[in-house]
Design a protein around this motif. Structure first.
Motif, short mmCIF file in Angstrom:
data_model
loop_
_atom_site.label_atom_id
_atom_site.label_comp_id
_atom_site.label_asym_id
_atom_site.label_seq_id
_atom_site.Cartn_x
_atom_site.Cartn_y
_atom_site.Cartn_z
N THR A 1 113.53 -46.96 75.89
CA THR A 1 113.08 -48.12 75.12
C THR A 1 111.70 -47.84 74.55
O THR A 1 110.78 -47.48 75.29
CB THR A 1 113.04 -49.36 76.05
N SER A 2 111.57 -47.95 73.23
CA SER A 2 110.32 -47.56 72.58
C SER A 2 110.00 -48.43 71.39
O SER A 2 110.87 -49.13 70.87
CB SER A 2 110.40 -46.11 72.08
N SER A 3 108.77 -48.34 70.94
CA SER A 3 108.36 -49.11 69.77
C SER A 3 107.28 -48.35 69.02
O SER A 3 106.62 -47.48 69.57
CB SER A 3 107.83 -50.48 70.22
N ARG A 4 107.13 -48.71 67.74
CA ARG A 4 106.19 -47.99 66.89
C ARG A 4 105.50 -48.97 65.95
O ARG A 4 106.13 -49.92 65.47
CB ARG A 4 106.96 -46.95 66.07
N ILE A 5 104.23 -48.73 65.72
CA ILE A 5 103.48 -49.55 64.75
C ILE A 5 103.54 -48.85 63.39
O ILE A 5 103.14 -47.70 63.28
CB ILE A 5 102.00 -49.69 65.18
N THR B 1 96.56 -60.99 59.08
CA THR B 1 97.02 -59.62 58.79
C THR B 1 98.29 -59.32 59.56
O THR B 1 98.31 -59.48 60.78
CB THR B 1 95.94 -58.61 59.25
N PRO B 2 99.36 -58.89 58.88
CA PRO B 2 100.56 -58.54 59.65
C PRO B 2 100.40 -57.20 60.36
O PRO B 2 99.92 -56.23 59.77
CB PRO B 2 101.65 -58.47 58.58
N ILE B 3 100.79 -57.20 61.63
CA ILE B 3 100.95 -55.95 62.38
C ILE B 3 102.46 -55.86 62.57
O ILE B 3 103.06 -56.81 63.06
CB ILE B 3 100.25 -56.03 63.76
N ALA B 4 103.06 -54.75 62.14
CA ALA B 4 104.53 -54.71 62.17
C ALA B 4 105.04 -53.30 62.37
O ALA B 4 104.33 -52.32 62.15
CB ALA B 4 105.09 -55.30 60.87
N GLY B 5 106.29 -53.23 62.80
CA GLY B 5 106.91 -51.93 63.02
C GLY B 5 108.35 -52.06 63.44
O GLY B 5 109.02 -53.04 63.10
N VAL B 6 108.82 -51.07 64.19
CA VAL B 6 110.20 -51.08 64.69
C VAL B 6 110.19 -50.84 66.20
O VAL B 6 109.25 -50.27 66.74
CB VAL B 6 111.08 -50.02 63.99
N LEU C 1 110.59 -61.11 66.20
CA LEU C 1 111.56 -60.04 65.98
C LEU C 1 112.41 -60.32 64.76
O LEU C 1 112.75 -61.49 64.49
CB LEU C 1 112.49 -59.93 67.20
N GLY C 2 112.75 -59.28 64.02
CA GLY C 2 113.76 -59.40 62.98
C GLY C 2 115.08 -59.71 63.66
O GLY C 2 115.24 -59.48 64.86
N ALA C 3 116.05 -60.22 62.89
CA ALA C 3 117.35 -60.56 63.47
C ALA C 3 117.97 -59.31 64.09
O ALA C 3 117.75 -58.20 63.61
CB ALA C 3 118.26 -61.12 62.39
N THR D 1 121.09 -50.57 67.20
CA THR D 1 120.18 -50.30 66.09
C THR D 1 118.77 -50.81 66.42
O THR D 1 118.59 -51.68 67.26
CB THR D 1 120.66 -50.99 64.81
N TRP D 2 117.81 -50.22 65.73
CA TRP D 2 116.43 -50.65 65.94
C TRP D 2 116.21 -52.04 65.38
O TRP D 2 117.01 -52.55 64.62
CB TRP D 2 115.46 -49.64 65.36
N ARG D 3 115.08 -52.64 65.78
CA ARG D 3 114.72 -53.97 65.29
C ARG D 3 113.32 -53.94 64.74
O ARG D 3 112.41 -53.36 65.35
CB ARG D 3 114.75 -54.97 66.46
N GLN D 4 113.14 -54.58 63.62
CA GLN D 4 111.78 -54.73 63.09
C GLN D 4 111.08 -55.83 63.87
O GLN D 4 111.71 -56.73 64.42
CB GLN D 4 111.83 -55.11 61.61
N TRP D 5 109.76 -55.76 63.89
CA TRP D 5 108.97 -56.81 64.54
C TRP D 5 107.68 -57.02 63.75
O TRP D 5 107.24 -56.13 63.02
CB TRP D 5 108.66 -56.45 66.01
N VAL D 6 107.10 -58.21 63.89
CA VAL D 6 105.83 -58.49 63.20
C VAL D 6 104.99 -59.45 64.04
O VAL D 6 105.53 -60.36 64.70
CB VAL D 6 106.05 -59.06 61.77
#
Ligand SMILES: Nc1nc2c(c(=O)[nH]1)N[C@H]1C(S)=C(S)[C@@H](COP(=O)(O)O)O[C@H]1N2
Ligand SMILES: [Mo]
Length: 535
Positions: free
Chosen positions: A427-431, A445-450, A475-477, A483-488
């Protein structure tokens, strides 16, 4: 006629060596392009270098150059060969036998590499054709240029065999020697002829170099899937500029493999064999696969070599035959716990049988990617795609063989090089935004990634600024757990310099650890972070 008495015989010799080497390699690559199923000297030597390279070097190359590791390696091989050719020519002015020795040594290396090349499909005799061309063109060019040089040196009173007597001043040669020896013109003509061979070789290599698989792929019309993937949910994207696209365009999809040149596998003649601990051995053609129950699904692939914050992952729509159906048809016997898969270039992968046999998991023998036949780079004509496992234990490209077996009975390519035999994706995430060292203006300011946790799914992503409290991101839907998920997270940025970190939690309740681990032996861990200056 002006005499060829070079003021710097070593330099001209080096030039002659480089010219002869270039002509030899170019002619040999031309022969490679004209014969099917063989690998040219540059690529076969490069392929051997990839296999022999110590693991840390390979890891360094993948981490540092990513998908560009191949051009970098080929560049290295070319530079090394060029250097040796220059050295051979330079010493050859005085010691032509040594020059020929160096050249034959290199040729022997090329022959060994050609004979053992995993990507080549032709028999040994054909594989040696490019090497034979290399030897003939190289030897003739080298010997001709060097002997012209040596004769003119001798004729001008310089004893080519005794370096001590060679004058370093070209203009000052004895008048009595001006009657014999080839002139500068003869040497230049010979050099031009050798250069001509090099150019012609390059042209032929370019124009006839197209792989049979390229033409084969162009003739394929994929059938409609029996089961199409559900439409992508509306809000998978969080709508922030600079975040990784939810669906990775094929030409931006990362590529990682040990093949310097893609194995040339046209569907004509290709088969997939399923054997080992099974009741019925099966052999399937490409047409067989096309006629089967083809399902479409979106799966995010991830490489074990992806460092924290890295981009060795991508999300595509795959079309393929469910792996569990093929295994059921073969009839798996008791006692097996693994499937050893092999590619056309003899790369091997071991995958847990329980994962491949699980209909819920959704592993595929894929033939399509994003609505088209698999691109050559991504495994044409067929590859494995297995949700939840790193690529090196689950995603065999140019697939030709599935053997039902036991982990105790074999070692796969990366397992022999110190990586774990089994490796679920962590389980991982990236900015993605803001980028490191970005200049940000104070305010919202948006901070976002997957974030990704294939086969489990992402349930939470948290962000923390300057090592204070963790706060939850939106979280994105969710499209699927594979599959990965976008987040902001919308941050009220205040002036100063700040550190941003991210961590994800999966549906099993595992929260990503902040402890840093290297990619070997089973994947990196740690939180991605970024430093920004707010003004
Ligand atoms: N034949 C073959 N298949 C292979 C590999 C390889 O080196 N050779 N590399 C694996 C690894 S490490 C990964 S991460 C995935 C990458 O697939 P992609 O290049 O389509 O992204 O392919 C896997 N399949
Ligand atoms: Mo990988």
């Amino acid at each position: 006629m002006p005499k060829l008495v070079p003021s710097r015989p070593t330099l001209v010799g080096g030039f002659a060596g480089l010219l002869a080497g270039t002509a030899a390699v170019a002619a040999s690559e031309a022969a490679t392009a004209l014969v099917t199923g063989v690998t040219g000297p540059l690529l076969s030597v490069g392929n051997r270098a990839v296999d022999w390279a110590p693991r840390p070097l390979k890891e360094f190359a993948i981490e540092t150059f990513g998908t560009a590791d191949k051009p970098v390696l080929i560049g290295g091989v070319i530079a090394a060969i060029a250097l040796l050719a220059i050295v051979a020519g330079a010493v050859g002015v005085r010691r032509p036998k040594l020059a020929v020795g160096i050249f034959l040594g290199l040729s022997a290396l090329a022959a060994a590499a050609a004979l053992t090349d995993r990507a080549a499909t032709a028999g040994p005799a054909l594989r040696l054709v490019p090497v034979a061309v290399l030897v003939v063109v190289g030897l003739v060019s080298l010997v001709a240029l060097l002997s012209l040089l040596r004769r003119s040196l001798a004729a001008s009173g310089h004893d080519a065999d005794e370096s001590t007597k060679v004058s370093q001043q070209g203009g000052a040669h004895p008048a009595n020697a001006e009657t014999a020896g080839p002139g500068r013109r003869t040497f230049l003509l010979a050099a031009a002829a050798v250069a001509g061979i090099a150019a012609a070789g390059a042209v032929v290599a370019r124009s006839f170099g197209e792989l049979a698989a390229t033409a084969s792929r162009a003739g394929i019309n994929l059938p409609k899937p029996a089961k199409t993937a559900p439409p992508v949910p509306q809000d998978v994207e969080v709508g922030v500029d600079g975040v990784t696209e939810y669906l990775t365009p094929t030409d931006e999809f990362y590529r990682v493999d040990t093949a310097l040149q893609v194995p040339d596998v046209p569907v004509e003649g290709w088969t997939l064999r399923i054997h080992g601990m099974v009741d019925n051995e099966i052999e399937l053609t490409y047409a067989d696969l096309m006629e089967r129950n083809l399902v479409e699904s979106r799966i995010t692939l991830t490489c074990v070599s992806n460092p924290v914050g890295g981009d060795l992952l991508g999300n595509a729509t795959w079309l393929g035959v469910p792996m569990h159906e093929l295994l059921a048809e073969a009839g798996v016997q008791d006692g097996a716990d693994a499937v050893k898969s092999t590619s056309a270039d003899d790369f091997t992968i071991g995958t847990p049988l329980s994962v491949l046999n699980d209909p819920e998991r959704g592993a595929l023998v894929a033939i399509g990617m994003n609505g088209e036949p698999l691109p050559l780079d991504h495994g044409f004509p067929a590859r494995m795609v297995t949700p939840g496992l790193y690529g090196y234990v689950s995603a065999t490209k140019w697939l030709v063989d599935l053997e039902v077996t036991r982990f105790a009975d074999f070692k796969a390519y990366w397992t022999t090089r110190g990586y774990d035999a089994e490796a679920p994706i962590k389980t991982s995430s990236r900015i993605d935004v803001p980028r490191s060292f970005a200049q940000v203006t104070a305010g919202r300011t948006p901070i976002a990634g997957v974030a990704w946790s294939q086969s489990r799914g992402i349930t939470k992503v948290e962000v923390r600024i300057d090592r204070e409290e963790w706060v939850e991101a939106d979280l994105g839907a969710e499209d699927s757990i594979d599959t990965w998920r976008q987040w902001v997270y919308y941050w009220d940025a205040t002036p100063g310099s700040h550190t941003i970190e991210v961590r994800a939690t999966d549906a099993d309740g595992n929260t990503q650890t902040g402890a840093r681990a290297p990619i070997a032996p089973n994947g990196s861990t740690g939180w991605d972070s970024t430093n920004v200056t707010v003004t």
